[in-house]
Design a protein around this motif. Sequence first.
Motif, PDB file in Angstrom:
ATOM      1  N   TYR A  53      28.325   9.839  72.298  1.00  0.00           N
ATOM      2  CA  TYR A  53      26.920   9.464  72.279  1.00  0.00           C
ATOM      3  C   TYR A  53      26.340   9.473  73.696  1.00  0.00           C
ATOM      4  O   TYR A  53      25.212   9.895  73.913  1.00  0.00           O
ATOM      5  CB  TYR A  53      26.712   8.087  71.654  1.00  0.00           C
ATOM      6  CG  TYR A  53      27.009   8.080  70.175  1.00  0.00           C
ATOM      7  CD1 TYR A  53      26.214   8.788  69.291  1.00  0.00           C
ATOM      8  CD2 TYR A  53      28.087   7.364  69.680  1.00  0.00           C
ATOM      9  CE1 TYR A  53      26.482   8.792  67.940  1.00  0.00           C
ATOM     10  CE2 TYR A  53      28.366   7.362  68.327  1.00  0.00           C
ATOM     11  CZ  TYR A  53      27.558   8.072  67.458  1.00  0.00           C
ATOM     12  OH  TYR A  53      27.835   8.075  66.127  1.00  0.00           O
ATOM     13  N   HIS A  55      27.250  11.349  76.185  1.00  0.00           N
ATOM     14  CA  HIS A  55      27.059  12.732  76.613  1.00  0.00           C
ATOM     15  C   HIS A  55      25.882  13.380  75.896  1.00  0.00           C
ATOM     16  O   HIS A  55      25.131  14.140  76.494  1.00  0.00           O
ATOM     17  CB  HIS A  55      28.338  13.538  76.405  1.00  0.00           C
ATOM     18  CG  HIS A  55      29.461  13.059  77.263  1.00  0.00           C
ATOM     19  ND1 HIS A  55      29.448  13.190  78.640  1.00  0.00           N
ATOM     20  CD2 HIS A  55      30.602  12.411  76.965  1.00  0.00           C
ATOM     21  CE1 HIS A  55      30.538  12.663  79.140  1.00  0.00           C
ATOM     22  NE2 HIS A  55      31.256  12.172  78.150  1.00  0.00           N
ATOM     23  N   ARG A  56      25.704  13.064  74.632  1.00  0.00           N
ATOM     24  CA  ARG A  56      24.580  13.641  73.890  1.00  0.00           C
ATOM     25  C   ARG A  56      23.251  13.128  74.443  1.00  0.00           C
ATOM     26  O   ARG A  56      22.310  13.885  74.632  1.00  0.00           O
ATOM     27  CB  ARG A  56      24.686  13.305  72.411  1.00  0.00           C
ATOM     28  CG  ARG A  56      23.507  13.863  71.662  1.00  0.00           C
ATOM     29  CD  ARG A  56      23.616  13.703  70.206  1.00  0.00           C
ATOM     30  NE  ARG A  56      22.402  14.229  69.607  1.00  0.00           N
ATOM     31  CZ  ARG A  56      22.264  14.426  68.346  1.00  0.00           C
ATOM     32  NH1 ARG A  56      23.250  14.164  67.529  1.00  0.00           N
ATOM     33  NH2 ARG A  56      21.136  14.885  67.874  1.00  0.00           N
ATOM     34  N   ARG A  59      22.482  14.758  77.673  1.00  0.00           N
ATOM     35  CA  ARG A  59      22.013  16.133  77.450  1.00  0.00           C
ATOM     36  C   ARG A  59      20.547  16.134  76.985  1.00  0.00           C
ATOM     37  O   ARG A  59      19.740  16.938  77.438  1.00  0.00           O
ATOM     38  CB  ARG A  59      22.921  16.809  76.425  1.00  0.00           C
ATOM     39  CG  ARG A  59      22.629  18.273  76.214  1.00  0.00           C
ATOM     40  CD  ARG A  59      23.672  18.945  75.320  1.00  0.00           C
ATOM     41  NE  ARG A  59      23.835  18.262  74.052  1.00  0.00           N
ATOM     42  CZ  ARG A  59      24.963  17.655  73.658  1.00  0.00           C
ATOM     43  NH1 ARG A  59      26.013  17.638  74.434  1.00  0.00           N
ATOM     44  NH2 ARG A  59      25.038  17.075  72.492  1.00  0.00           N
ATOM     45  N   GLU A  60      20.186  15.212  76.097  1.00  0.00           N
ATOM     46  CA  GLU A  60      18.812  15.131  75.608  1.00  0.00           C
ATOM     47  C   GLU A  60      17.842  14.768  76.728  1.00  0.00           C
ATOM     48  O   GLU A  60      16.728  15.288  76.791  1.00  0.00           O
ATOM     49  CB  GLU A  60      18.706  14.124  74.460  1.00  0.00           C
ATOM     50  CG  GLU A  60      19.428  14.552  73.201  1.00  0.00           C
ATOM     51  CD  GLU A  60      18.857  15.808  72.570  1.00  0.00           C
ATOM     52  OE1 GLU A  60      17.627  16.061  72.688  1.00  0.00           O
ATOM     53  OE2 GLU A  60      19.630  16.552  71.950  1.00  0.00           O
ATOM     54  N   GLU A 103      20.738  21.195  64.905  1.00  0.00           N
ATOM     55  CA  GLU A 103      20.592  19.930  64.176  1.00  0.00           C
ATOM     56  C   GLU A 103      19.851  20.144  62.870  1.00  0.00           C
ATOM     57  O   GLU A 103      20.187  19.544  61.860  1.00  0.00           O
ATOM     58  CB  GLU A 103      19.846  18.901  65.024  1.00  0.00           C
ATOM     59  CG  GLU A 103      20.648  18.388  66.176  1.00  0.00           C
ATOM     60  CD  GLU A 103      19.855  17.419  67.039  1.00  0.00           C
ATOM     61  OE1 GLU A 103      20.499  16.760  67.862  1.00  0.00           O
ATOM     62  OE2 GLU A 103      18.622  17.326  66.905  1.00  0.00           O
TER      63      GLU A 103
END
Length: 113
Positions: A53, A55-56, A59-60, A103
């Motif tokens: 989470y 890392h995501r 990235r976002e 997604e």
Amino acid sequence: RYVVSLNSTSARGLVEREVKAELDGWRNYSAALTIEDPFETFYDVAHVLRGGYYHRIRREFAVAYSKVADAAAGRQGVWNKGDLRSLTGEQIVEWICEPIEKEREETTTATAP
């Protein structure tokens, strides 16, 4: 190294995680993302993030930053959105919040009978 905060400005500067941890009693994780609640500035809303989470979300943030920077500079980038300078603030926020294609495919596949 720094706290993600709406209160960080050029006049106020950035707040280092170690300082914020000492001032507000936050745990100081070595690789964790720290996000200050904009309304309750003593609260770290990211304290629950673990592993993937983190890392995501990182990235976002990077994608959102790239979109805002390209819109501000009037660069086309890889976005295929035409003249980015013509977008209103609301349109930029909607664009940042659009789900990415991968997604969308996963959501469609997961909900298909």
